[in-house]
Structure formats: structure tokens, C-alpha cells
Write a protein that holds these residues in place. Structure first.
Motif, mmCIF file in Angstrom:
data_model
loop_
_atom_site.group_PDB
_atom_site.id
_atom_site.type_symbol
_atom_site.label_atom_id
_atom_site.label_comp_id
_atom_site.label_asym_id
_atom_site.label_seq_id
_atom_site.Cartn_x
_atom_site.Cartn_y
_atom_site.Cartn_z
ATOM 1 N N MET A 1 55.163 19.511 -34.668
ATOM 2 C CA MET A 1 54.728 20.949 -34.872
ATOM 3 C C MET A 1 55.492 21.744 -33.755
ATOM 4 O O MET A 1 55.356 21.533 -32.528
ATOM 5 N N THR A 2 56.263 22.954 -34.165
ATOM 6 C CA THR A 2 56.907 23.678 -33.386
ATOM 7 C C THR A 2 56.635 25.196 -33.562
ATOM 8 O O THR A 2 56.000 25.268 -34.557
ATOM 9 N N LEU A 3 56.849 25.937 -32.605
ATOM 10 C CA LEU A 3 56.480 27.517 -32.608
ATOM 11 C C LEU A 3 57.761 28.237 -33.004
ATOM 12 O O LEU A 3 58.850 27.734 -33.014
ATOM 13 N N ARG A 4 57.473 29.556 -33.312
ATOM 14 C CA ARG A 4 58.776 30.389 -33.515
ATOM 15 C C ARG A 4 59.358 30.820 -32.232
ATOM 16 O O ARG A 4 58.866 30.828 -30.928
ATOM 17 N N ILE A 5 60.491 31.044 -32.581
ATOM 18 C CA ILE A 5 61.455 31.418 -31.146
ATOM 19 C C ILE A 5 61.476 32.872 -31.231
ATOM 20 O O ILE A 5 61.633 33.234 -32.157
ATOM 21 N N SER A 6 61.288 33.582 -30.121
ATOM 22 C CA SER A 6 61.249 34.740 -29.980
ATOM 23 C C SER A 6 61.709 35.265 -28.587
ATOM 24 O O SER A 6 62.423 34.603 -27.759
ATOM 25 N N LEU A 43 47.923 21.251 -29.136
ATOM 26 C CA LEU A 43 48.015 21.271 -27.989
ATOM 27 C C LEU A 43 49.613 21.513 -27.414
ATOM 28 O O LEU A 43 50.189 20.576 -27.607
ATOM 29 N N PHE A 44 49.695 22.650 -26.708
ATOM 30 C CA PHE A 44 51.155 22.897 -26.512
ATOM 31 C C PHE A 44 51.055 23.165 -24.706
ATOM 32 O O PHE A 44 50.201 23.690 -24.295
ATOM 33 N N LEU A 94 48.940 28.986 -34.717
ATOM 34 C CA LEU A 94 50.148 29.118 -34.173
ATOM 35 C C LEU A 94 51.031 30.414 -33.740
ATOM 36 O O LEU A 94 51.693 30.286 -32.941
ATOM 37 N N GLU A 95 50.315 31.621 -34.609
ATOM 38 C CA GLU A 95 50.931 32.860 -33.953
ATOM 39 C C GLU A 95 50.465 33.186 -32.682
ATOM 40 O O GLU A 95 51.132 34.295 -32.134
ATOM 41 N N SER A 96 49.404 32.462 -32.142
ATOM 42 C CA SER A 96 48.982 32.935 -30.595
ATOM 43 C C SER A 96 50.105 32.405 -29.568
ATOM 44 O O SER A 96 49.956 33.196 -28.515
ATOM 45 N N LEU A 97 51.164 31.860 -30.034
ATOM 46 C CA LEU A 97 52.002 31.195 -29.093
ATOM 47 C C LEU A 97 53.431 31.502 -29.525
ATOM 48 O O LEU A 97 53.811 31.532 -30.576
ATOM 49 N N TRP A 98 54.399 31.407 -28.776
ATOM 50 C CA TRP A 98 55.904 31.644 -29.071
ATOM 51 C C TRP A 98 56.620 30.930 -27.968
ATOM 52 O O TRP A 98 56.360 30.623 -27.039
ATOM 53 N N PHE A 107 62.930 25.241 -24.005
ATOM 54 C CA PHE A 107 62.143 26.435 -24.018
ATOM 55 C C PHE A 107 61.005 26.332 -23.364
ATOM 56 O O PHE A 107 60.572 25.381 -22.740
ATOM 57 N N ILE A 108 60.523 27.729 -23.172
ATOM 58 C CA ILE A 108 59.255 27.996 -22.393
ATOM 59 C C ILE A 108 58.179 28.482 -23.316
ATOM 60 O O ILE A 108 58.586 29.566 -24.263
ATOM 61 N N THR A 109 56.858 27.906 -23.310
ATOM 62 C CA THR A 109 55.882 28.361 -24.104
ATOM 63 C C THR A 109 55.354 29.485 -23.634
ATOM 64 O O THR A 109 54.722 29.558 -22.566
ATOM 65 N N LYS A 110 55.105 30.622 -24.379
ATOM 66 C CA LYS A 110 54.612 31.926 -23.982
ATOM 67 C C LYS A 110 53.294 32.096 -25.017
ATOM 68 O O LYS A 110 53.240 31.914 -26.005
ATOM 69 N N ILE A 111 52.432 32.766 -24.450
ATOM 70 C CA ILE A 111 51.127 33.202 -24.780
ATOM 71 C C ILE A 111 51.189 34.888 -25.393
ATOM 72 O O ILE A 111 51.692 35.626 -24.753
ATOM 73 N N GLY A 112 50.783 34.629 -26.691
ATOM 74 C CA GLY A 112 50.519 36.163 -27.394
ATOM 75 C C GLY A 112 49.264 36.770 -27.843
ATOM 76 O O GLY A 112 49.027 37.938 -27.892
#
Length: 224
Positions: A1-6, A43-44, A94-98, A107-112
Motif C-alpha cells: 500500500m502506497t500514498l499519494r505523492i504531493s 502503519l507508515f 490514506l488521505e491523512s498522509l502524503w 520519499f518522506i511521509t508527511k501528515i495531513g
């Protein structure tokens, strides 16, 4: 499972405050029980450069379990070991992280949006005022599992509006697990008993006296 890139110009900067916190040293099976109660969730990683993929739950548990096995044999996890899986975000949205891409590196995981955060936890004890201080780093600090935290207020990353946070399903499950599987730790300093808010898994009381940093600092735990 991966997150969106932004990127930060699109996502804004998330900030949380008035944190609810639980500091817990538990064993692998107790943490496994928590994860089972949290399903479904992701879990990211929140530190370091990576692929942007979620942790495999079993890999996370095995790494944490190796730390606990080490404590029982007189070894404290190293900074390198801790950085492999902590800090981490627990979420079912999954929209809570990018992901922020660092060109050529990863990539670095960021909290939204608000998520349950897990961090490595250390505490210290002051002989001067006889107080145990959680999340205290230093040469005299004692490794004590993980801290779970969740904000009560956050600033919307895009509108900058301050918002109250509803206690979501995941944090409420953490709260229930803490109540069922852990106890407030009754530390012993000299002949004095100090009840601390930091928690100890019920399965850990039988071996906690083997914790090498407790031995080094002449701290004990009252056996229930």
C-alpha cells in the motif's frame, strides 16, 4: 500500500496540539493484541527516507519483539534499531498522509490530518526532586517501549483553521488496550515506591527486573 505523492505548497503544513499520550513498555504478544484490535489499519514510517510503502505488520512486530528479547538478555536497542520502525503513523485513512519526494533519494511521509503517532519512548529519574519524566532523552534515560499520541486540536493544513479533533476509532482502541493489557508502573527507588503514569504490560512484570538500564540506575519495579 502506497500514498499519494504531493508537495508542501499543495498540502500545507499540519500542526497538532494538546496531545493525549500513553507511554507503554509491553511485549511482542501484547503489541500484537493491539494491532489485532485495530484492524483494519495501515502503519507508515514517519522518519527517514523510504519507498513510501506501509510497514508489513509482521515485520514491525518481529523488530519490536527483538528489542524486548534483547532487554531480557541485558541489551538495550540501539538508535539504528529504533529508527527502523519508529516513529510511525497508525491510520485507517490514506488521505491523512502524503509523500514528499526527494529527488534521487526516495520519499518522506508527511501528515495531513490527525493520526495516532508511535515514537520510541525513554524516561529519566531525577534524584533531586524524585520525579520520573517521560519522553526524556539523555545519557541517564531508560528505554521504555513506545509512546502513543493523538492531538485534541489541529490546524487544518490548507485553511489554517483550528479544529477540535474527534476521538476516532483507532485511538479509542489504543485507550481500551492500555486499560486491559497494561498497568501504571509501581517503581521502587531505594525503599520508596513511586507510582508513575507510564505503563508496563502485564506480561512484563515477571522479567522487568532484568532491564539493564533499571539495574544501572538502581531502579526497581514492585512485582504485582
Amino acid at each position: 500500500m502506497t500514498l499519494r505523492i504531493s508537495n508542501a505548497s499543495k498540502e500545507g503544513i499540519y500542526q497538532g496540539s494538546k496531545w493525549l499520550k500513553f507511554q507503554v513498555l509491553c511485549d511482542e504478544q501484547e503489541l500484537r493484541a493491539l494491532f489485532q484490535a485495530l484492524h483494519p489499519f495501515f502503519l507508515f514510517p514517519l522518519t527517514g527516507m523510504g519507498s513510501g510503502k506501509a510497514f508489513a505488520e509482521e515485520d514491525f512486530l518481529q523488530e519490536y519483539g527483538s528489542w524486548i528479547a534483547g532487554l531480557r538478555e541485558g541489551r538495550v536497542p540501539t538508535d539504528g534499531q529504533l529508527r527502523r520502525i519508529l516513529a510511525a503513523a497508525i491510520t485507517d485513512d490514506l488521505e491523512s498522509l502524503w509523500l514528499q519526494e526527494i529527488e534521487g533519494k526516495g520519499f518522506i511521509t508527511k501528515i495531513g490530518k490527525p493520526v495516532v503517532q508511535m515514537q520510541a519512548h525513554f524516561f529519566s529519574y531525577s534524584d533531586v526532586d524524585e520525579v520520573l519524566r517521560p519522553m526524556s532523552m539523555g545519557l541517564e534515560s531508560v528505554f521504555w517501549g513506545v509512546q502513543f499520541s493523538y492531538p485534541q486540536i489541529y490546524q487544518d493544513a490548507k485553511t489554517m483553521e483550528l479544529r477540535n479533533v474527534e476521538r476516532g476509532r483507532l485511538f479509542e482502541q489504543v485507550r481500551l488496550w492500555v486499560r486491559e493489557f497494561t498497568r501504571a508502573t509501581p517503581f521502587i527507588v531505594g525503599k520508596k515506591k513511586i507510582n508513575a503514569p507510564i505503563r508496563l504490560g502485564k506480561a512484563c512484570f515477571s522479567w522487568i527486573q532484568l532491564h539493564p538500564q533499571l539495574i544501572q540506575r538502581s531502579l526497581g519495579v514492585y512485582a504485582l
